[in-house]
Design a protein around this motif. Structure first.
Motif, PDB file in Angstrom:
ATOM      1  N   ALA A 122       0.855  -1.191   0.000  1.00  0.00           N
ATOM      2  CA  ALA A 122       0.000   0.000   0.000  1.00  0.00           C
ATOM      3  C   ALA A 122       0.887   1.236   0.000  1.00  0.00           C
ATOM      4  O   ALA A 122       1.914   1.273   0.688  1.00  0.00           O
ATOM      5  N   THR A 123       0.494   2.251  -0.783  1.00  0.00           N
ATOM      6  CA  THR A 123       1.214   3.517  -0.816  1.00  0.00           C
ATOM      7  C   THR A 123       0.332   4.566  -0.157  1.00  0.00           C
ATOM      8  O   THR A 123      -0.796   4.794  -0.594  1.00  0.00           O
ATOM      9  N   VAL A 124       0.853   5.191   0.901  1.00  0.00           N
ATOM     10  CA  VAL A 124       0.038   6.123   1.685  1.00  0.00           C
ATOM     11  C   VAL A 124       0.833   7.364   2.041  1.00  0.00           C
ATOM     12  O   VAL A 124       2.063   7.366   2.029  1.00  0.00           O
ATOM     13  N   GLU A 125       0.092   8.426   2.396  1.00  0.00           N
ATOM     14  CA  GLU A 125       0.715   9.658   2.873  1.00  0.00           C
ATOM     15  C   GLU A 125       0.844   9.616   4.395  1.00  0.00           C
ATOM     16  O   GLU A 125       0.186   8.807   5.065  1.00  0.00           O
ATOM     17  N   PRO A 126       1.664  10.491   4.981  1.00  0.00           N
ATOM     18  CA  PRO A 126       1.981  10.397   6.414  1.00  0.00           C
ATOM     19  C   PRO A 126       0.818  10.668   7.358  1.00  0.00           C
ATOM     20  O   PRO A 126       0.824  10.202   8.495  1.00  0.00           O
ATOM     21  N   VAL A 146       0.438   7.107  10.155  1.00  0.00           N
ATOM     22  CA  VAL A 146       1.565   6.333   9.637  1.00  0.00           C
ATOM     23  C   VAL A 146       2.875   7.079   9.902  1.00  0.00           C
ATOM     24  O   VAL A 146       3.880   6.475  10.299  1.00  0.00           O
ATOM     25  N   GLY A 147       2.864   8.389   9.714  1.00  0.00           N
ATOM     26  CA  GLY A 147       4.064   9.185   9.960  1.00  0.00           C
ATOM     27  C   GLY A 147       4.514   9.121  11.405  1.00  0.00           C
ATOM     28  O   GLY A 147       5.713   8.976  11.697  1.00  0.00           O
ATOM     29  N   GLU A 148       3.571   9.228  12.327  1.00  0.00           N
ATOM     30  CA  GLU A 148       3.910   9.141  13.750  1.00  0.00           C
ATOM     31  C   GLU A 148       4.455   7.772  14.108  1.00  0.00           C
ATOM     32  O   GLU A 148       5.389   7.657  14.913  1.00  0.00           O
ATOM     33  N   LEU A 149       3.879   6.724  13.522  1.00  0.00           N
ATOM     34  CA  LEU A 149       4.314   5.360  13.801  1.00  0.00           C
ATOM     35  C   LEU A 149       5.806   5.199  13.545  1.00  0.00           C
ATOM     36  O   LEU A 149       6.547   4.675  14.388  1.00  0.00           O
ATOM     37  N   PHE A 150       6.264   5.658  12.382  1.00  0.00           N
ATOM     38  CA  PHE A 150       7.669   5.476  12.030  1.00  0.00           C
ATOM     39  C   PHE A 150       8.572   6.514  12.696  1.00  0.00           C
ATOM     40  O   PHE A 150       9.686   6.193  13.114  1.00  0.00           O
ATOM     41  N   TYR A 151       8.107   7.748  12.816  1.00  0.00           N
ATOM     42  CA  TYR A 151       8.955   8.775  13.426  1.00  0.00           C
ATOM     43  C   TYR A 151       9.198   8.471  14.906  1.00  0.00           C
ATOM     44  O   TYR A 151      10.302   8.666  15.419  1.00  0.00           O
ATOM     45  N   GLU A 152       8.173   7.998  15.598  1.00  0.00           N
ATOM     46  CA  GLU A 152       8.305   7.707  17.024  1.00  0.00           C
ATOM     47  C   GLU A 152       8.900   6.331  17.291  1.00  0.00           C
ATOM     48  O   GLU A 152       9.144   5.964  18.446  1.00  0.00           O
ATOM     49  N   GLY A 153       9.127   5.565  16.246  1.00  0.00           N
ATOM     50  CA  GLY A 153       9.728   4.247  16.416  1.00  0.00           C
ATOM     51  C   GLY A 153       8.843   3.292  17.192  1.00  0.00           C
ATOM     52  O   GLY A 153       9.320   2.495  18.005  1.00  0.00           O
ATOM     53  N   CYS A 154       7.527   3.344  16.944  1.00  0.00           N
ATOM     54  CA  CYS A 154       6.590   2.517  17.703  1.00  0.00           C
ATOM     55  C   CYS A 154       6.850   1.028  17.463  1.00  0.00           C
ATOM     56  O   CYS A 154       7.015   0.592  16.329  1.00  0.00           O
ATOM     57  N   SER A 155       6.851   0.280  18.529  1.00  0.00           N
ATOM     58  CA  SER A 155       7.075  -1.156  18.453  1.00  0.00           C
ATOM     59  C   SER A 155       5.788  -1.853  18.039  1.00  0.00           C
ATOM     60  O   SER A 155       4.744  -1.647  18.644  1.00  0.00           O
ATOM     61  N   THR A 156       5.848  -2.694  17.003  1.00  0.00           N
ATOM     62  CA  THR A 156       4.672  -3.431  16.574  1.00  0.00           C
ATOM     63  C   THR A 156       4.204  -4.357  17.689  1.00  0.00           C
ATOM     64  O   THR A 156       4.991  -5.163  18.197  1.00  0.00           O
ATOM     65  N   ILE A 157       2.950  -4.263  18.079  1.00  0.00           N
ATOM     66  CA  ILE A 157       2.425  -5.118  19.128  1.00  0.00           C
ATOM     67  C   ILE A 157       2.546  -6.590  18.731  1.00  0.00           C
ATOM     68  O   ILE A 157       2.753  -7.464  19.566  1.00  0.00           O
ATOM     69  N   ILE A 194      11.414  15.016   5.628  1.00  0.00           N
ATOM     70  CA  ILE A 194      10.039  14.675   5.998  1.00  0.00           C
ATOM     71  C   ILE A 194       9.513  13.674   4.986  1.00  0.00           C
ATOM     72  O   ILE A 194       9.431  13.969   3.789  1.00  0.00           O
ATOM     73  N   THR A 195       9.156  12.485   5.452  1.00  0.00           N
ATOM     74  CA  THR A 195       8.646  11.462   4.545  1.00  0.00           C
ATOM     75  C   THR A 195       7.224  11.808   4.118  1.00  0.00           C
ATOM     76  O   THR A 195       6.341  11.994   4.956  1.00  0.00           O
ATOM     77  N   GLU A 221       9.180   8.169  -0.024  1.00  0.00           N
ATOM     78  CA  GLU A 221       9.589   9.394  -0.724  1.00  0.00           C
ATOM     79  C   GLU A 221       9.772  10.464   0.337  1.00  0.00           C
ATOM     80  O   GLU A 221       8.830  10.819   1.056  1.00  0.00           O
ATOM     81  N   VAL A 222      11.004  10.963   0.433  1.00  0.00           N
ATOM     82  CA  VAL A 222      11.373  11.905   1.487  1.00  0.00           C
ATOM     83  C   VAL A 222      11.626  13.276   0.887  1.00  0.00           C
ATOM     84  O   VAL A 222      12.375  13.411  -0.082  1.00  0.00           O
ATOM     85  N   VAL A 223      10.981  14.296   1.461  1.00  0.00           N
ATOM     86  CA  VAL A 223      11.259  15.678   1.063  1.00  0.00           C
ATOM     87  C   VAL A 223      12.408  16.172   1.932  1.00  0.00           C
ATOM     88  O   VAL A 223      12.269  16.298   3.147  1.00  0.00           O
TER      89      VAL A 223
END
Length: 380
Positions: A58-62, A93-104, A157-158, A120-122
């Motif tokens: 899936a391709t999604v925005e942050p 999705v952006g918060e998930l990766f930026y905060e390094g959330c651990s997959t339950i 910023i992704t 894709e990173v700006v």
């Protein structure tokens, strides 16, 4: 005074960063900045651009909420594992990766980072850098996808994420159990591991006498989910039930599909005004029992109201506080105890309080930051 802006498109985000770099003006994302900056709110970049069942990507925005993504994917019999529980439904999705959330569900399915295929990173210059792709051959060699999307790394910023998907399982069974003490709980988990029983997730919440959580329940609460083929799930639950009885566990709930107990405790990974999710620890399984005692001894001595929860089977523990302003000294003492026990700290507390990480990797990160953002405009 800082102001908030909501870019409506990736082009607007590019222009915003290009203008900031040109004028040497700081911008902040996923965190609050001081008074002289612009806070970028990515909530309008919330499009699910594509769901590709053939490639399971899936391709999604942050700004896409994980709950909304999970619902959309389920319509096609698919799931994105980090969004597949109730615990992260409100995160983007952006918060998930930026905060390094651990997959339950990392006990069975692996870490969050393994579900990111590309991005894709700006960059702070306004340029777009593409990393990875839909297939494995596009993510060989240097792993720039995870380099640019590592927790709290402010290289850019992704604006797009390529997420790995999996099919929805045939059967799901949710279970909630309480054990009297930490010794019984750890013995139960040890037996599960020795028997190669692998729940999709196993989440622990300490509801003991020293707990800061307000609840009618007590003891050591464990929420588990088994998923897969019906016969496989039935067999794993049958064997798990034997170990629960062996250690005198009290079964609160057994249900197919969504768990009421998990729904109740989904607040654990959300920001609230009652506590702060402050630090994350990786601890060897054999050292957890002793660390549990040390943690509460230090909390009592420091007069700090704090508790533990997390993914015990994997040694991933979280510290939660009853108040919004934990003591630096207490955190430092706990991290020291973690290191003495052979564990490591995620460094999240230091990141949140503006302290620069130390060590060889931190120095490499700093050099990369200078190269990609020489004016230090992003999260200055």
């Amino acid at each position: 005074m800082s102001q908030s802006v909501l870019p409506q498109s990736i082009k607007e985000l590019q222009h915003l960063l290009w203008t900031a770099a040109d004028s040497d003006y700081p911008v902040y994302v996923y965190r609050e900045g001081p008074q002289d900056g612009v806070i970028i709110d990515l909530s309008k970049l919330n499009e699910i651009i594509e769901i590709d069942p053939a490639n399971l990507v899936a391709t999604v925005e942050p700004g896409v909420k994980l709950g909304a993504l999970a619902k959309k994917l389920a319509e096609q019999g698919l799931r994105f594992i980090p969004a597949d529980t109730l615990f992260y439904q409100d995160k983007t999705v952006g918060e998930l990766f930026y905060e390094g959330c651990s997959t339950i569900s990392s006990l069975k399915y692996g870490c969050t980072k393994h579900f990111l295929m590309g991005s894709e990173v700006v960059l702070p210059s306004g340029e777009i850098l593409k990393t990875g792709g839909k297939t494995v051959k596009n993510v060989t060699g240097y792993d720039f996808t995870r380099f640019f999307n590592a927790p709290y790394t402010d290289f850019g910023i992704t604006a797009k994420y390529l997420l790995k998907l999996l099919p929805v399982p045939e059967t799901r069974k949710s279970v909630s159990v309480s054990f009297k003490g930490i010794a019984e709980l750890l013995a139960f988990i040890k037996d599960l591991k020795a028997s190669h029983i692998v729940p999709a997730y196993l989440l622990w919440v300490d509801l003991g006498e020293q707990s800061v959580f307000r609840t009618d329940s007590s003891g050591q609460l464990v929420m588990m989910e088994f998923d897969g083929l019906s016969e496989e799930v039935s067999e794993q639950w049958k064997n798990t039930e034997i170990f629960i009885k062996k250690y005198k566990g009290a079964i609160y709930e057994v249900s197919d599909g969504c768990s009421e107990m998990a729904s109740k405790w989904s607040c654990l990974y959300r920001t609230t005004d009652k506590y702060v999710l402050t630090e994350e620890i990786k601890m060897p399984f054999t050292a957890q029992g002793e660390f549990y005692k040390i943690f509460y001894e230090k909390a009592k001595a420091s007069r700090v109201k704090a508790s533990l929860f997390g993914q015990l089977a994997e040694g991933k523990l979280n510290i939660v506080f009853a108040e919004n302003y934990p003591q630096d000294t207490f955190i430092e003492n706990i991290i020291e105890a973690v290191e003495q026990a052979g564990g490591v700290s995620s460094g999240k507390y230091g990141r949140l309080t503006g302290k620069r990480p130390a060590g060889i990797l931190a120095e490499l990160e700093h050099r990369a930051k200078i190269a990609l953002d020489p004016k230090m405009i992003l999260n200055r």
